[in-house]
Design a protein around this motif. Sequence first.
Motif, PDB file in Angstrom:
ATOM      1  N   ARG A  55       0.824  -1.210   0.000  1.00 13.58           N
ATOM      2  CA  ARG A  55       0.000   0.000   0.000  1.00 13.58           C
ATOM      3  C   ARG A  55       0.856   1.256   0.000  1.00 13.58           C
ATOM      4  N   MET A  56       0.264   2.346  -0.429  1.00 10.18           N
ATOM      5  CA  MET A  56       0.880   3.658  -0.246  1.00 10.18           C
ATOM      6  C   MET A  56      -0.161   4.593   0.356  1.00 10.18           C
ATOM      7  N   LEU A  57       0.323   5.657   0.979  1.00 17.19           N
ATOM      8  CA  LEU A  57      -0.590   6.628   1.565  1.00 17.19           C
ATOM      9  C   LEU A  57      -0.272   8.005   0.981  1.00 17.19           C
ATOM     10  N   HIS A  58      -1.297   8.720   0.573  1.00 17.30           N
ATOM     11  CA  HIS A  58      -1.062  10.096   0.110  1.00 17.30           C
ATOM     12  C   HIS A  58      -2.132  11.013   0.677  1.00 17.30           C
ATOM     13  N   LEU A  59      -1.943  12.318   0.424  1.00 21.46           N
ATOM     14  CA  LEU A  59      -2.755  13.307   1.145  1.00 21.46           C
ATOM     15  C   LEU A  59      -3.437  14.280   0.205  1.00 21.46           C
ATOM     16  N   PRO A  60      -4.599  13.893  -0.342  1.00 18.26           N
ATOM     17  CA  PRO A  60      -5.297  14.797  -1.245  1.00 18.26           C
ATOM     18  C   PRO A  60      -5.914  15.998  -0.509  1.00 18.26           C
ATOM     19  N   PRO A  61      -6.165  17.112  -1.191  1.00 19.76           N
ATOM     20  CA  PRO A  61      -5.899  17.320  -2.608  1.00 19.76           C
ATOM     21  C   PRO A  61      -4.403  17.468  -2.848  1.00 19.76           C
ATOM     22  N   THR A  62      -3.890  16.660  -3.750  1.00 17.56           N
ATOM     23  CA  THR A  62      -2.449  16.723  -4.037  1.00 17.56           C
ATOM     24  C   THR A  62      -2.188  16.322  -5.480  1.00 17.56           C
ATOM     25  N   GLY A  74      -1.681  14.472  -8.793  1.00 16.70           N
ATOM     26  CA  GLY A  74      -2.434  13.291  -9.202  1.00 16.70           C
ATOM     27  C   GLY A  74      -1.616  12.063  -9.587  1.00 16.70           C
ATOM     28  N   MET A  75      -0.316  12.257  -9.847  1.00 18.21           N
ATOM     29  CA  MET A  75       0.459  11.120 -10.360  1.00 18.21           C
ATOM     30  C   MET A  75       0.742  10.056  -9.310  1.00 18.21           C
ATOM     31  N   TYR A  76       0.684  10.416  -8.012  1.00 18.82           N
ATOM     32  CA  TYR A  76       0.928   9.381  -6.996  1.00 18.82           C
ATOM     33  C   TYR A  76      -0.147   8.301  -7.135  1.00 18.82           C
ATOM     34  N   GLU A  77      -1.378   8.758  -7.311  1.00 11.02           N
ATOM     35  CA  GLU A  77      -2.493   7.817  -7.434  1.00 11.02           C
ATOM     36  C   GLU A  77      -2.420   7.045  -8.754  1.00 11.02           C
ATOM     37  N   VAL A  78      -2.132   7.748  -9.839  1.00  9.63           N
ATOM     38  CA  VAL A  78      -2.067   7.094 -11.157  1.00  9.63           C
ATOM     39  C   VAL A  78      -0.974   6.027 -11.152  1.00  9.63           C
ATOM     40  N   SER A  79       0.175   6.391 -10.606  1.00 11.88           N
ATOM     41  CA  SER A  79       1.294   5.454 -10.562  1.00 11.88           C
ATOM     42  C   SER A  79       0.985   4.269  -9.646  1.00 11.88           C
ATOM     43  N   ALA A  80       0.287   4.529  -8.538  1.00 14.25           N
ATOM     44  CA  ALA A  80      -0.110   3.439  -7.632  1.00 14.25           C
ATOM     45  C   ALA A  80      -1.040   2.486  -8.380  1.00 14.25           C
ATOM     46  N   ASN A  81      -2.008   3.051  -9.082  1.00 12.73           N
ATOM     47  CA  ASN A  81      -2.960   2.213  -9.826  1.00 12.73           C
ATOM     48  C   ASN A  81      -2.250   1.388 -10.896  1.00 12.73           C
ATOM     49  N   LEU A  82      -1.333   2.025 -11.596  1.00 13.79           N
ATOM     50  CA  LEU A  82      -0.600   1.328 -12.651  1.00 13.79           C
ATOM     51  C   LEU A  82       0.179   0.145 -12.071  1.00 13.79           C
ATOM     52  N   ASN A  83       0.711   0.337 -10.876  1.00 14.28           N
ATOM     53  CA  ASN A  83       1.537  -0.709 -10.260  1.00 14.28           C
ATOM     54  C   ASN A  83       0.735  -1.640  -9.347  1.00 14.28           C
ATOM     55  N   LEU A 102      -4.274   2.030  -2.199  1.00 14.24           N
ATOM     56  CA  LEU A 102      -4.094   3.451  -1.918  1.00 14.24           C
ATOM     57  C   LEU A 102      -4.863   3.830  -0.662  1.00 14.24           C
ATOM     58  N   ASP A 103      -4.199   4.491   0.283  1.00 17.07           N
ATOM     59  CA  ASP A 103      -4.918   5.099   1.404  1.00 17.07           C
ATOM     60  C   ASP A 103      -4.827   6.597   1.233  1.00 17.07           C
ATOM     61  N   ALA A 104      -5.987   7.234   1.111  1.00 15.00           N
ATOM     62  CA  ALA A 104      -6.017   8.679   0.895  1.00 15.00           C
ATOM     63  C   ALA A 104      -6.512   9.347   2.172  1.00 15.00           C
ATOM     64  N   ILE A 105      -5.653  10.140   2.778  1.00 10.87           N
ATOM     65  CA  ILE A 105      -6.049  10.884   3.983  1.00 10.87           C
ATOM     66  C   ILE A 105      -6.116  12.353   3.602  1.00 10.87           C
ATOM     67  N   GLN A 106      -7.305  12.919   3.725  1.00  8.20           N
ATOM     68  CA  GLN A 106      -7.510  14.305   3.309  1.00  8.20           C
ATOM     69  C   GLN A 106      -6.647  15.261   4.156  1.00  8.20           C
ATOM     70  N   LEU A 107      -6.018  16.235   3.501  1.00 14.16           N
ATOM     71  CA  LEU A 107      -5.326  17.287   4.259  1.00 14.16           C
ATOM     72  C   LEU A 107      -6.351  18.033   5.114  1.00 14.16           C
ATOM     73  N   ILE A 122       5.033   3.385   1.283  1.00 16.90           N
ATOM     74  CA  ILE A 122       5.412   4.765   0.933  1.00 16.90           C
ATOM     75  C   ILE A 122       4.344   5.737   1.436  1.00 16.90           C
ATOM     76  N   ILE A 123       4.809   6.868   1.983  1.00 16.51           N
ATOM     77  CA  ILE A 123       3.901   8.006   2.219  1.00 16.51           C
ATOM     78  C   ILE A 123       4.401   9.152   1.332  1.00 16.51           C
ATOM     79  N   PHE A 124       3.506   9.675   0.501  1.00 19.75           N
ATOM     80  CA  PHE A 124       3.848  10.814  -0.357  1.00 19.75           C
ATOM     81  C   PHE A 124       3.382  12.115   0.293  1.00 19.75           C
TER      82      PHE A 124
END
Length: 349
Positions: free
Chosen positions: A98-105, A107-116, A120-125, A146-148
């Motif tokens: 898994r990876m964690l990112h912080l939207p709104p941010t 977009g490529m972190y999510e696209v790249s996660a999906n491709l691979n 995805l864990d999305a924690i809103q800012l 990974i945390i982006f």
Amino acid sequence: MFDLQSIVRENVWRMKPYASARDEFKGTASVYLDANENNLGSLAGENYNRYPDPHQKVLKSKIAGIKGVKQSQIFLGNGSDEAIDLLFRMVCRPGLDRMLHLPPTYGMYEVSANLNDVQLDAIQLTPDFQLPVAEVLRNVKNTTKIIFICSPNNPTGNSINPESIETILDNFDGLVVLDEAYIDFSETPSWTTRLAEYPNLVVLQTFSKAWGMAGLRLGMAFASEEIIAILDKIKPPYNINEATQELALKALDQDEQLKYMVEEIVQERQMLEAALPTLPIVEKVYPSDANFILVKVKDANALYTYLLDKGIVTRNRSTLAGCERCLRISIGTTEENQQLYQAISEFSN
Ligand SMILES: Cc1ncc(COP(=O)(O)O)c(C=O)c1O
């Protein structure tokens, strides 16, 4: 405790890199018949019949001097987007990790996660676009690799509080990827100065923004020598083309011009930050440390279309959670910014 071997995919840890012709023979010779190049010449210009240096030694040594890091702590990618993708491939097992990112941010972190095939864990800012540190740490699972964190953040423009980043670095045993694509427009110091303290830190920067080289595709990742060695092992051998290497070297000599452009862009940003809120349609201009501003207006769709009709393209971000009724507007030349201001004020009336 962060342990690189325990988070790198086993196949990646074990694999051998592609040995290119330029790796196998490193000296100089008068006749090169080792790489199946066209020895008659190139239709694109001198030198372009030859494969480029796969290790970008000259360019990296120059960047090392400018950034104050060792050459062995620099990875160069075909845009930082390539580094983002390779980081996933380095540590995330498809379908398992898994990876964690912080939207709104960005977009490529999510696209790249999906491709691979990475969960995805999305924690809103937070509403002021800061890190909800406790919530982030609560949502880390043992498969989170990974945390982006993007700072200054795209599309909000603000920098993330350094203490929050520190807490994440101290309490997460995977990679913390800090995307500093817009750092040159900010007063905040780069985290490249903290690499020795944090073996799990990867800092991304790019030549696409302040350096004005988006068309050449050149991004940087800075990290421990060990992390960089793995990225280098798994990258396509000739990922930075010869033209880009040559042009970037020339650009790196023009630090005065860089400073001038950055100052100009920051000044123009400050001008728009001051002027736009006086217009009735503008509800808020979010504070920015980047080369764009996020502007909240009464009706984002209507303003977006109106500006398009005037030939001005902005980015409508109003469908992103946290960016309702917002347009993201890049800072242009003085004339372009005046046109923009004029058009928004006409719309306001
Ligand atoms: C936060 C962020 N990171 C990375 C990138 C991509 O950079 P590059 O052009 O080096 O791939 C962008 C581009 O908009 C960005 O906003």
